[in-house]
Scaffold this active site. Structure first.
Site, PDB file in Angstrom:
ATOM      1  N   CYS A 326       0.812  -1.201   0.000  1.00 24.45           N
ATOM      2  CA  CYS A 326       0.000   0.000   0.000  1.00 24.45           C
ATOM      3  C   CYS A 326       0.854   1.263   0.000  1.00 24.45           C
ATOM      4  O   CYS A 326       0.438   2.295  -0.465  1.00 24.45           O
ATOM      5  CB  CYS A 326      -0.916  -0.005   1.211  1.00 24.45           C
TER       6      CYS A 326
HETATM    7  N1  PMP Z   1      -4.670  -4.663   7.573  1.00 23.54           N
HETATM    8  C1  PMP Z   1      -3.415  -5.121   7.431  1.00 23.54           C
HETATM    9  C2  PMP Z   1      -2.585  -5.396   8.640  1.00 23.54           C
HETATM   10  C3  PMP Z   1      -2.889  -5.367   6.142  1.00 23.54           C
HETATM   11  O1  PMP Z   1      -1.629  -5.819   6.000  1.00 23.54           O
HETATM   12  C4  PMP Z   1      -3.711  -5.108   5.004  1.00 23.54           C
HETATM   13  C5  PMP Z   1      -3.162  -5.324   3.619  1.00 23.54           C
HETATM   14  N2  PMP Z   1      -2.892  -6.654   3.339  1.00 23.54           N
HETATM   15  C6  PMP Z   1      -5.019  -4.643   5.221  1.00 23.54           C
HETATM   16  C7  PMP Z   1      -5.460  -4.427   6.513  1.00 23.54           C
HETATM   17  C8  PMP Z   1      -5.950  -4.354   4.058  1.00 23.54           C
HETATM   18  O2  PMP Z   1      -6.255  -5.505   3.388  1.00 23.54           O
HETATM   19  P1  PMP Z   1      -7.175  -5.471   2.062  1.00 23.54           P
HETATM   20  O3  PMP Z   1      -6.416  -4.607   1.082  1.00 23.54           O
HETATM   21  O4  PMP Z   1      -7.232  -6.899   1.658  1.00 23.54           O
HETATM   22  O5  PMP Z   1      -8.479  -4.899   2.417  1.00 23.54           O
END
Ligand code: PMP
Length: 393
Positions: A326
């Protein structure tokens, strides 16, 4: 050329048993669970079984709820906003940490604009939350504490049980984002005293775009999506049945395979870490050496940049990451690495390998053989490299 995938926190292959379980729900068992015919009955059965499997993975009690969402981001948004909306008369203070995922941090920032006060707890050099600070910052006004179970970027596992005792002694709610930990280590919402737990499917070899929120009985939480009243009136909208069934199957497999697989990965992880640290000077482990996710190898190398190493690894057939997927889009160093006290340039030299089911000792040995040469080449070109290091590893 063989491609070696070591970026499992950003995405996992869907287990073939999961794909198989999902397929009928696309074109045979396509009924809407809310309808009144036998197609609906089959859909309802699939939904119920998936809910039971997810509940079982985190040892949720019968009175608690497992509500399906579109993923971890939605579950985090809902948990925090849902508590804020429903409990604001009691207080407008939320506590979280400085190493949470942006789906927690940005919701907290949004709530600050709406008049809530948010405390971001510091962590130590390993990324462990400061429990003394938690105790000091909790007040009568604190309606929620949100702490991740483990951090996917540095692998550190938080002392959730201790956090829960502190939070509940002050009558606040505890939300835990278990996205990075789910399927890696055993999680027990009852034993650990968790009120709200974020669970994602794509971290347990399930499909993307589906997740869940565990809600302990008695937790005052506003619904997130309003509409036709699906998911017990808390998250409306026709259910993503193939996705939910896939997540359920993935949870069932994780429950049975986790112990053996985590043991295998922990051994592989330690070999990987030790060999890299031994073979490359000025390399350091990010995160806690012991309280660590089994799949997480996070290393930083002085004088060079993670992105250059990534590109070189990719050319040699290895997919890794320089931090959380991200934040990889921006040039800003990761907030997690900054929060554990790394300087800008130290944070920039970080590499993250997250291992998975298909990784073997052979894969690890390949990377261990490859990386010293890449580091040496990049250091030879870097203006930051000290003279005596230019010709060696
Ligand atoms: N929380 C954590 C700790 C993450 O590492 C992530 C990304 N893998 C997310 C939330 C968000 O996940 P997603 O993009 O699958 O909604």
């Amino acid at each position: 050329m063989k491609m070696i995938f070591m970026d499992h926190t950003s995405g996992m292959p869907v287990d073939s048993n999961v794909v198989e379980a999902m397929i009928p729900y696309f074109n045979t068992l396509y009924g809407n669970p809310s309808s009144l015919h036998s197609f609906a009955l089959e859909a309802k059965k699939g939904l119920k079984k998936a809910r039971e499997n997810v509940a079982n993975l985190v040892n949720a009690d019968k009175n608690g709820k497992i509500i399906f969402t579109s993923g971890a981001t939605e579950s985090n948004n809902w948990a925090i906003r849902g508590i804020a909306v429903r409990n604001k008369e009691r207080g407008k203070h939320i506590i979280t940490t400085s190493i949470e995922h942006m789906s927690v941090i940005n919701v907290c920032k949004y709530l600050m604009q709406q008049g809530f006060k948010v405390t971001f707890l510091p962590v130590d050099k390993y990324g462990i939350v400061d429990l003394g600070a938690l105790e000091r910052k909790l007040t009568e006004e604190t309606i929620l504490v949100s702490v991740m179970y483990a951090n996917g970027e540095i692998g550190t596992i938080e002392p959730i049980h201790e956090i829960s005792k502190i939070v509940h002694a002050r009558n606040s709610y505890l939300h835990v984002d278990a996205t990075a930990a789910i399927g890696q280590i055993s999680i027990d919402v009852q034993k650990e005293g968790i009120d709200l737990l974020t669970i994602s499917s794509n971290d347990i070899y399930g499909p993307k775009g589906v997740g869940a929120l565990y809600i302990r009985k008695g937790t005052r939480l506003a619904p997130f999506v309003l509409g036709g009243g699906q998911e017990q009136g808390l998250r409306s909208g026709t259910e993503n049945l193939p996705g939910i069934v896939g997540m359920g199957k993935a949870a069932e497999l994780a429950k049975t395979e986790m112990k053996t697989e985590s043991k295998r990965l922990s051994k592989l992880r330690d070999q990987f870490i030790n060999k890299l640290l031994q073979s490359i000077r000025y390399s350091f482990l990010n995160g806690h050496p012991k309280k660590r996710l089994p799949n997480n190898v996070a290393i930083r190398f002085n004088f060079i940049e993670g992105e250059s190493m990534l590109l070189n690894l990719n050319i040699a057939g290895v997919a890794a990451s320089s931090g959380s997927a991200c934040t990889a889009k921006t040039l800003e160093p990761s907030h997690v690495l900054r929060a554990i006290g790394l300087k800008h340039e130290e944070a920039h030299g970080s590499l993250l390998f997250t291992l998975g089911k298909q990784n073997t000792e052979e894969d690890v040995n390949y990377v261990v053989k490859l990386l010293p040469d890449i580091v040496k080449r990049l250091r030879a070109m870097s203006p930051l490299t000290p003279r005596e290091l230019r010709e060696s590893v």
